[in-house]
Design a protein around this motif. Sequence first.
Motif, short mmCIF file in Angstrom:
data_model
loop_
_atom_site.label_atom_id
_atom_site.label_comp_id
_atom_site.label_asym_id
_atom_site.label_seq_id
_atom_site.Cartn_x
_atom_site.Cartn_y
_atom_site.Cartn_z
N GLN A 65 0.82 -1.20 0.00
CA GLN A 65 0.00 0.00 0.00
C GLN A 65 0.86 1.26 0.00
O GLN A 65 0.59 2.21 -0.74
CB GLN A 65 -0.93 0.01 1.21
CG GLN A 65 -1.84 1.24 1.21
CD GLN A 65 -2.73 1.31 2.43
OE1 GLN A 65 -2.28 1.07 3.55
NE2 GLN A 65 -3.99 1.61 2.21
N GLU A 66 1.90 1.28 0.81
CA GLU A 66 2.78 2.45 0.89
C GLU A 66 3.40 2.78 -0.46
O GLU A 66 3.37 3.91 -0.93
CB GLU A 66 3.87 2.21 1.93
CG GLU A 66 4.81 3.37 2.11
CD GLU A 66 5.89 3.07 3.13
OE1 GLU A 66 7.02 3.56 2.94
OE2 GLU A 66 5.63 2.33 4.12
N TYR A 67 3.99 1.77 -1.11
CA TYR A 67 4.61 1.99 -2.41
C TYR A 67 3.59 2.33 -3.49
O TYR A 67 3.84 3.16 -4.36
CB TYR A 67 5.44 0.77 -2.83
CG TYR A 67 6.79 0.73 -2.16
CD1 TYR A 67 7.82 1.56 -2.58
CD2 TYR A 67 7.03 -0.12 -1.09
CE1 TYR A 67 9.06 1.54 -1.95
CE2 TYR A 67 8.26 -0.14 -0.46
CZ TYR A 67 9.28 0.69 -0.90
OH TYR A 67 10.49 0.66 -0.28
N THR A 68 2.43 1.70 -3.44
CA THR A 68 1.38 2.00 -4.41
C THR A 68 0.94 3.45 -4.30
O THR A 68 0.79 4.14 -5.31
CB THR A 68 0.19 1.04 -4.21
OG1 THR A 68 0.64 -0.30 -4.40
CG2 THR A 68 -0.93 1.33 -5.19
N GLU A 69 0.74 3.93 -3.08
CA GLU A 69 0.32 5.31 -2.88
C GLU A 69 1.43 6.28 -3.29
O GLU A 69 1.14 7.35 -3.82
CB GLU A 69 -0.10 5.53 -1.43
CG GLU A 69 -1.42 4.86 -1.12
CD GLU A 69 -1.84 4.97 0.34
OE1 GLU A 69 -1.03 5.44 1.18
OE2 GLU A 69 -2.98 4.58 0.63
N ARG A 70 2.68 5.92 -3.08
CA ARG A 70 3.79 6.77 -3.52
C ARG A 70 3.79 6.95 -5.03
O ARG A 70 4.29 7.95 -5.55
CB ARG A 70 5.13 6.18 -3.11
CG ARG A 70 5.47 6.38 -1.68
CD ARG A 70 6.88 5.89 -1.44
NE ARG A 70 7.18 5.86 -0.04
CZ ARG A 70 8.32 5.48 0.46
NH1 ARG A 70 9.29 5.07 -0.35
NH2 ARG A 70 8.53 5.46 1.76
N SER A 72 1.12 7.20 -6.78
CA SER A 72 -0.21 7.76 -7.09
C SER A 72 -1.21 6.69 -7.47
O SER A 72 -2.15 6.94 -8.23
CB SER A 72 -0.12 8.82 -8.19
OG SER A 72 0.76 9.85 -7.81
N GLY A 73 -1.02 5.49 -6.98
CA GLY A 73 -1.91 4.38 -7.29
C GLY A 73 -2.86 4.07 -6.16
O GLY A 73 -2.99 4.82 -5.20
N SER A 74 -3.53 2.93 -6.29
CA SER A 74 -4.49 2.51 -5.28
C SER A 74 -4.48 0.99 -5.16
O SER A 74 -4.09 0.29 -6.08
CB SER A 74 -5.90 3.00 -5.64
OG SER A 74 -6.31 2.42 -6.87
N LYS A 76 -7.15 -2.12 -3.73
CA LYS A 76 -8.50 -2.44 -3.27
C LYS A 76 -8.61 -3.93 -2.99
O LYS A 76 -7.94 -4.73 -3.64
CB LYS A 76 -9.54 -2.05 -4.32
CG LYS A 76 -9.59 -0.57 -4.61
CD LYS A 76 -10.58 -0.27 -5.70
CE LYS A 76 -10.54 1.21 -6.05
NZ LYS A 76 -11.39 1.51 -7.18
N ILE A 91 -1.68 1.08 -10.76
CA ILE A 91 -0.54 2.00 -10.77
C ILE A 91 -0.57 2.78 -12.08
O ILE A 91 -0.38 2.21 -13.16
CB ILE A 91 0.79 1.24 -10.65
CG1 ILE A 91 0.81 0.42 -9.35
CG2 ILE A 91 1.97 2.20 -10.71
CD1 ILE A 91 1.96 -0.53 -9.23
N ASP A 97 2.96 13.29 -9.23
CA ASP A 97 3.71 14.04 -8.22
C ASP A 97 4.67 15.02 -8.89
O ASP A 97 4.75 15.10 -10.10
CB ASP A 97 4.45 13.10 -7.27
CG ASP A 97 5.57 12.32 -7.96
OD1 ASP A 97 5.84 12.58 -9.15
OD2 ASP A 97 6.17 11.47 -7.31
#
Length: 109
Positions: A65-70, A72-74, A76, A91, A97
């Motif tokens: 989750q951390e890397y996915t959010e970095r 700009s992904g999600s 579920k 992704i 960013d």
Amino acid sequence: MEAVAIGSIPDGQVWFRLEEMTEAIVVEVMDNGSGISEDIQEKLFVKGASTKAEAGHGYGLALVQEYTERMSGSIKVHERPGGGSIFEVYIPLIRTDTNHDVKGGYGHE
């Protein structure tokens, strides 16, 4: 994979799908296990939270989750029709960013 292997479902299976589209990469991991209870779903992405008794577990999904959010992904989690779970990671291929120090992809620590 561990949960499916030690679960009570005979012939437990895990499937992996990777799809590159024009605007994104989608990764899906599905299983035919017993699914994820609501109380566990609330803690899935918390670092160190695990259903396993031994120390050192509960970091994989938090890091995903951390890397996915970095990027700009999600990520579920869905219930799979017929039983089991589906994890879907999206992704985007276009960065949103403003980190221009990284060339040719995504940076990580």
